[in-house]
Design a protein around this motif. Structure first.
Motif, PDB file in Angstrom:
ATOM      1  N   PRO A  56       1.586  12.329  -8.090  1.00  0.00           N
ATOM      2  CA  PRO A  56       1.377  11.149  -7.362  1.00  0.00           C
ATOM      3  C   PRO A  56       2.327  10.436  -6.232  1.00  0.00           C
ATOM      4  CG  PRO A  56       2.618  10.864  -9.496  1.00  0.00           C
ATOM      5  CD  PRO A  56       2.332  12.231  -9.246  1.00  0.00           C
ATOM      6  N   PRO A  57       1.677   9.948  -5.352  1.00  0.00           N
ATOM      7  CA  PRO A  57       2.723   9.306  -4.139  1.00  0.00           C
ATOM      8  C   PRO A  57       3.476   8.406  -4.493  1.00  0.00           C
ATOM      9  CG  PRO A  57       0.542   8.751  -3.887  1.00  0.00           C
ATOM     10  CD  PRO A  57       0.323   9.840  -5.116  1.00  0.00           C
ATOM     11  N   GLY A  58       4.617   8.173  -4.022  1.00  0.00           N
ATOM     12  CA  GLY A  58       5.468   7.349  -4.484  1.00  0.00           C
ATOM     13  C   GLY A  58       5.084   6.112  -3.451  1.00  0.00           C
ATOM     14  N   SER A  59       4.745   6.188  -2.268  1.00  0.00           N
ATOM     15  CA  SER A  59       4.368   5.058  -1.422  1.00  0.00           C
ATOM     16  C   SER A  59       3.437   5.954  -0.373  1.00  0.00           C
ATOM     17  CB  SER A  59       5.200   4.374  -0.699  1.00  0.00           C
ATOM     18  OG  SER A  59       6.216   5.313   0.199  1.00  0.00           O
ATOM     19  N   GLY A  60       2.504   4.904   0.119  1.00  0.00           N
ATOM     20  CA  GLY A  60       1.728   5.603   1.341  1.00  0.00           C
ATOM     21  C   GLY A  60       0.417   5.807   0.794  1.00  0.00           C
ATOM     22  N   GLU A  61      -0.865   6.316   1.541  1.00  0.00           N
ATOM     23  CA  GLU A  61      -2.052   6.314   1.197  1.00  0.00           C
ATOM     24  C   GLU A  61      -2.496   8.128   1.385  1.00  0.00           C
ATOM     25  OE1 GLU A  61      -4.492   2.566   1.927  1.00  0.00           O
ATOM     26  OE2 GLU A  61      -3.914   3.717   3.770  1.00  0.00           O
ATOM     27  N   LEU A  62      -3.392   8.487   0.354  1.00  0.00           N
ATOM     28  CA  LEU A  62      -3.819   9.880   0.453  1.00  0.00           C
ATOM     29  C   LEU A  62      -5.480   9.781   0.443  1.00  0.00           C
ATOM     30  CD1 LEU A  62      -3.785  12.712   0.698  1.00  0.00           C
ATOM     31  CD2 LEU A  62      -3.171  12.976  -1.546  1.00  0.00           C
ATOM     32  N   LEU A  63      -6.155   9.686   1.444  1.00  0.00           N
ATOM     33  CA  LEU A  63      -7.600   9.476   1.265  1.00  0.00           C
ATOM     34  C   LEU A  63      -8.680  10.641   1.519  1.00  0.00           C
ATOM     35  CD1 LEU A  63      -7.384   6.199   3.730  1.00  0.00           C
ATOM     36  CD2 LEU A  63      -7.295   6.416   1.440  1.00  0.00           C
ATOM     37  N   TYR A  64      -9.577  10.762   0.685  1.00  0.00           N
ATOM     38  CA  TYR A  64     -10.572  11.850   0.845  1.00  0.00           C
ATOM     39  C   TYR A  64     -11.797  11.002   1.514  1.00  0.00           C
ATOM     40  CZ  TYR A  64      -8.691  15.866  -1.645  1.00  0.00           C
ATOM     41  OH  TYR A  64      -7.641  16.843  -1.970  1.00  0.00           O
ATOM     42  N   ASP A  65     -12.236  11.300   2.525  1.00  0.00           N
ATOM     43  CA  ASP A  65     -13.032  10.746   3.401  1.00  0.00           C
ATOM     44  C   ASP A  65     -13.198   9.237   3.150  1.00  0.00           C
ATOM     45  OD1 ASP A  65     -15.391  10.639   4.941  1.00  0.00           O
ATOM     46  OD2 ASP A  65     -16.933  10.989   3.255  1.00  0.00           O
ATOM     47  N   GLY A  66     -12.173   8.714   3.421  1.00  0.00           N
ATOM     48  CA  GLY A  66     -11.840   7.183   3.535  1.00  0.00           C
ATOM     49  C   GLY A  66     -11.541   6.590   2.014  1.00  0.00           C
ATOM     50  N   GLU A  67     -11.634   7.502   0.728  1.00  0.00           N
ATOM     51  CA  GLU A  67     -11.692   7.035  -0.503  1.00  0.00           C
ATOM     52  C   GLU A  67      -9.900   7.309  -0.945  1.00  0.00           C
ATOM     53  OE1 GLU A  67     -13.414   4.902  -2.265  1.00  0.00           O
ATOM     54  OE2 GLU A  67     -14.818   4.622  -0.403  1.00  0.00           O
ATOM     55  N   PRO A  68      -9.547   6.497  -1.649  1.00  0.00           N
ATOM     56  CA  PRO A  68      -8.067   6.883  -1.961  1.00  0.00           C
ATOM     57  C   PRO A  68      -8.271   7.728  -3.315  1.00  0.00           C
ATOM     58  CG  PRO A  68      -8.570   4.391  -2.679  1.00  0.00           C
ATOM     59  CD  PRO A  68      -9.729   4.965  -1.743  1.00  0.00           C
ATOM     60  N   LEU A  69      -7.167   8.732  -3.346  1.00  0.00           N
ATOM     61  CA  LEU A  69      -7.124   9.804  -4.207  1.00  0.00           C
ATOM     62  C   LEU A  69      -6.551   8.968  -5.710  1.00  0.00           C
ATOM     63  CD1 LEU A  69      -7.818  12.553  -5.588  1.00  0.00           C
ATOM     64  CD2 LEU A  69      -5.617  13.210  -4.521  1.00  0.00           C
ATOM     65  N   TRP A  70      -5.620   8.135  -5.506  1.00  0.00           N
ATOM     66  CA  TRP A  70      -4.936   7.563  -6.522  1.00  0.00           C
ATOM     67  C   TRP A  70      -5.438   6.019  -6.711  1.00  0.00           C
ATOM     68  CZ3 TRP A  70      -2.000   9.920 -10.370  1.00  0.00           C
ATOM     69  CH2 TRP A  70      -1.558  11.278 -10.154  1.00  0.00           C
ATOM     70  N   ARG A  71      -5.551   5.484  -7.743  1.00  0.00           N
ATOM     71  CA  ARG A  71      -5.685   4.160  -7.919  1.00  0.00           C
ATOM     72  C   ARG A  71      -5.162   3.707  -9.341  1.00  0.00           C
ATOM     73  NH1 ARG A  71      -9.976   1.864  -5.151  1.00  0.00           N
ATOM     74  NH2 ARG A  71     -11.557   3.444  -4.305  1.00  0.00           N
ATOM     75  N   LYS A  72      -3.838   2.931  -8.991  1.00  0.00           N
ATOM     76  CA  LYS A  72      -3.119   2.273 -10.136  1.00  0.00           C
ATOM     77  C   LYS A  72      -2.484   3.417 -11.034  1.00  0.00           C
ATOM     78  CE  LYS A  72      -5.666  -2.065 -10.740  1.00  0.00           C
ATOM     79  NZ  LYS A  72      -6.332  -2.802 -11.443  1.00  0.00           N
ATOM     80  N   ASN A  73      -1.911   4.533 -10.240  1.00  0.00           N
ATOM     81  CA  ASN A  73      -1.351   5.551 -10.863  1.00  0.00           C
ATOM     82  C   ASN A  73      -2.267   6.638 -12.015  1.00  0.00           C
ATOM     83  OD1 ASN A  73       1.400   7.086 -11.265  1.00  0.00           O
ATOM     84  ND2 ASN A  73       1.695   6.095 -13.300  1.00  0.00           N
ATOM     85  N   ARG A  74      -3.424   6.521 -11.478  1.00  0.00           N
ATOM     86  CA  ARG A  74      -4.322   7.421 -12.061  1.00  0.00           C
ATOM     87  C   ARG A  74      -5.299   8.051 -10.981  1.00  0.00           C
ATOM     88  NH1 ARG A  74      -6.851   8.058 -16.991  1.00  0.00           N
ATOM     89  NH2 ARG A  74      -5.830   6.667 -17.756  1.00  0.00           N
ATOM     90  N   VAL A  75      -5.464   9.310 -10.792  1.00  0.00           N
ATOM     91  CA  VAL A  75      -6.300   9.850  -9.977  1.00  0.00           C
ATOM     92  C   VAL A  75      -7.778   9.777 -10.128  1.00  0.00           C
ATOM     93  CG1 VAL A  75      -6.301  12.251 -11.131  1.00  0.00           C
ATOM     94  CG2 VAL A  75      -6.246  12.275  -8.829  1.00  0.00           C
ATOM     95  N   SER A  76      -8.395   9.757  -9.299  1.00  0.00           N
ATOM     96  CA  SER A  76     -10.078   9.518  -9.104  1.00  0.00           C
ATOM     97  C   SER A  76     -10.695  10.936  -9.428  1.00  0.00           C
ATOM     98  CB  SER A  76     -10.354   9.096  -7.744  1.00  0.00           C
ATOM     99  OG  SER A  76     -12.003   9.264  -7.607  1.00  0.00           O
ATOM    100  N   ARG A  77     -11.343  10.941 -10.744  1.00  0.00           N
ATOM    101  CA  ARG A  77     -11.871  12.168 -11.170  1.00  0.00           C
ATOM    102  C   ARG A  77     -13.037  12.657 -10.237  1.00  0.00           C
ATOM    103  NH1 ARG A  77     -15.751  14.557 -14.492  1.00  0.00           N
ATOM    104  NH2 ARG A  77     -14.836  16.080 -15.608  1.00  0.00           N
ATOM    105  N   PRO A  78     -13.857  11.791  -9.723  1.00  0.00           N
ATOM    106  CA  PRO A  78     -14.920  12.491  -8.520  1.00  0.00           C
ATOM    107  C   PRO A  78     -14.071  13.084  -7.373  1.00  0.00           C
ATOM    108  CG  PRO A  78     -15.505  10.131  -9.335  1.00  0.00           C
ATOM    109  CD  PRO A  78     -14.012  10.390  -9.760  1.00  0.00           C
TER     110      PRO A  78
END
Length: 577
Positions: A56-78
């Motif tokens: 998980p990132p400590g800060s900043g953003e990681l976006l797949y096609d504009g959607e964040p990979l991490w939300r509230k310390n949980r990774v997006s399964r899709p």
């Protein structure tokens, strides 16, 4: 589906320590091959695992096609299903009884109908030149090359848009590397690839983009041709010039006109042939032909220098520079003093050694010591709780009230386990600051007098040193295969969470890896003649008398203090454990 990274900062186990990645910002285009290069420890693998949702990132953003990979310390399964991660030596990830079961596990998260699963399996097997008949075979019966191709086939069967490859050329021969390059050329026509490698010359001609990392920061984001025009970027990042760059620079200085762009071996061979033909009829070499520029030699200030030795006056310097023989002696003196303690007063006094020990360790070893100690603390808590549970046998006590908790028994167990825990901490600190060979040689030198009595000194010292070193090995392998299990499971998880369903994917490769380590150890011992009747040559170790004397006095003082506390308690009539 591009990946966008904005001001990404990633920390290790200790969020208060220096971040592994610092303020990374870049964009990875789709249907391209992006190389991530840098010296060891620059953060390459951490960046790759962050892209794959494993860190998980400590800060900043990681976006797949504009959607964040991490939300509230949980990774997006899709979004997690949009990438496939292959670690070094992917053949070590195999675990299922048959190769078909490997494909079934890799495809299960995608919930595909059976005809589609079969189509993807057959296509992946064909792409790796593996016969479909091997699907019913155990992956552990395959050859080494077949295992790697089978592991890559199971990865490719998911047909994820993003392939994240960590050192895919590790352990490959020239023929296999050529085949891998051909496969990458085909893969990037349909998928996007991010590849971490030290073999820059092999993959740079295939790359569309290059990210250069240095000390966790993005030192450069450029096209491959630009990297050849500015090779000092590699020098500044501590990577150094590649063999192809050095050869290209030497050929240009010799007057060979190389084609513009990336100097491929075939182009450099042709230029060298022309240069030899042109110089065959003349004794004088022509003037050097102009080119994109001579090879950049690293100036003296840029050359990587060995790390300066630790200051001998500091606690850290003394601990890491201390001779292993004296370390054994100090370790045994302090351990004996700890074992003598039988009350909370003596235990509290002996525990004062722990903060001193932590201050003497380097930050990385301090974090590792905390990680290694955590399972033992969990075990202590469970053992203390269980030891305090009792059952009343009197018939007058109601059945619902027969279970009782005896605090005195629990405290007695806590005292005993605390002594063991402190000795374990001392042993782990010993292993973190001393190599296996140094521990073995130090104990051999300490037990030298027993050699004349016929004792197997060399075997005893090897067994003792390997016993201490095997615990960190187990923890490191556990972390590695837990990460692999998370990558293959493709389930949404929180940080440091391990789904129970992924335990077979984790446990079987872990046990196989440990068995292989033991087998390699036995083979190495046999090759070195352990157990034979040949005369064993014991090493002669050199010791810094000033540092050694200081450490020895420290061990003696600690032992005498702890022994004095024990004698004082006995004199005062303090009861033992």
């Amino acid at each position: 589906m591009p990946i966008t990274i904005r001001n990404l900062t990633v920390y290790g186990e200790d969020a208060k320590a220096e971040p592994v990645l610092k303020d990374i910002s870049c964009s990875l285009p789709k249907e391209s091959l992006t190389l991530i290069i840098g010296k060891s420890g620059s953060g390459k693998s951490t960046l790759l695992r962050t892209l794959g949702g494993l860190v998980p990132p400590g800060s900043g953003e990681l976006l797949y096609d504009g959607e964040p990979l991490w939300r509230k310390n949980r990774v997006s399964r899709p979004l997690l299903l949009q990438s496939a991660v292959a670690f070094q030596f992917p053949e070590h990830q195999l675990f299922a009884p048959t190769l078909q079961r490997e494909f079934d596990y890799s495809l299960k998260p995608y919930r595909l109908p059976k005809p589609e699963r079969l189509r993807r399996t057959d296509a992946a097997m064909h792409s790796q030149r593996l016969p479909v008949s091997l699907l019913d075979a155990s992956p552990f019966t395959l050859s080494g090359g077949q295992k790697r191709r089978a592991a890559l086939a199971a990865l490719m069967a998911a047909e994820a848009p993003w392939l994240l490859l960590d050192e895919p050329s590790a352990g490959l021969d020239a023929k296999s590397l050529t085949r891998l390059r051909e496969e990458l050329s085909r893969w990037k026509e349909k998928r996007s690839i991010v590849l971490v490698t030290h073999d820059i010359d092999a993959f740079l001609p295939l790359a569309d983009r290059v990210l250069v990392l240095a000390k966790g920061e993005l030192a450069a984001d450029l096209a491959p041709e630009q990297l050849y025009q500015h090779p000092h970027l590699l020098v500044d990042a501590g990577v150094g010039l590649t063999p192809a760059m050095e050869l290209a620079g030497a050929l240009r200085q010799a007057g060979c006109a190389l084609p513009e762009g990336i100097p491929a071996p075939a182009g450099m061979a042709a230029a060298l042939a022309r240069r030899l033909q042109a110089g065959a009829g003349s004794r004088h070499s022509p003037d050097p032909a102009p080119g994109p520029g001579p090879a950049v030699q690293p100036p003296a200030s840029r050359q990587e220098q060995p790390a300066p030795p630790l200051h001998t006056g500091s606690g850290i310097g003394m601990l890491y520079q201390l001779d292993a023989k004296l370390k054994w002696l100090v370790y045994m003196l302090i351990s004996l003093g700890v074992l003598l303690q039988s009350s909370w007063t003596g235990l509290a006094a002996s525990m004062l050694i722990v903060p001193v020990l932590l201050l003497m360790l380097q930050p990385a070893d301090r974090r590792k010591l905390a990680q290694l100690s955590r399972p033992f603390l969990y075990f202590m808590a469970l053992a203390v709780f269980i030891s305090g549970i009792g059952f009343a046998t009197e018939a007058s006590v109601p059945r619902l009230h027969r279970v009782e908790f005896d605090g005195s028994r629990a405290l007695g167990t806590l005292r005993r386990l605390s002594v063991l825990f402190e000795i374990t901490l001392l042993g782990l600190a010993f292993t973190l600051t001393t190599s296996t060979s140094a521990m073995k040689q130090g104990l051999e030198a300490a037990l030298r007098p027993l050699k004349n009595l016929g004792a197997p000194v060399q075997m005893l010292s090897l067994a003792a040193s390997l016993t201490l070193r095997f615990i960190p090995l187990i923890v490191e392998e556990t972390d590695r295969f837990a990460t692999i299990a998370k990558a293959r499971g493709k389930r949404s998880f929180r940080k440091n969470q391990m789904p129970v369903r992924d335990l077979p994917v984790f446990a079987i490769p872990l046990l196989l890896s440990l068995f292989q380590s033991v087998e390699e150890l036995i083979l190495a011992m046999e090759m070195k003649g352990f157990g034979s009747r040949q005369r064993e040559q014991l090493p002669v170790l050199q010791t810094d008398k000033r540092i050694g004397g200081r450490a020895l006095r420290f061990g003696i003082v600690i032992f005498l203090l702890l022994a004095g506390i024990r004698c004082w308690e006995q004199w005062r009539g303090v009861s033992g454990i």
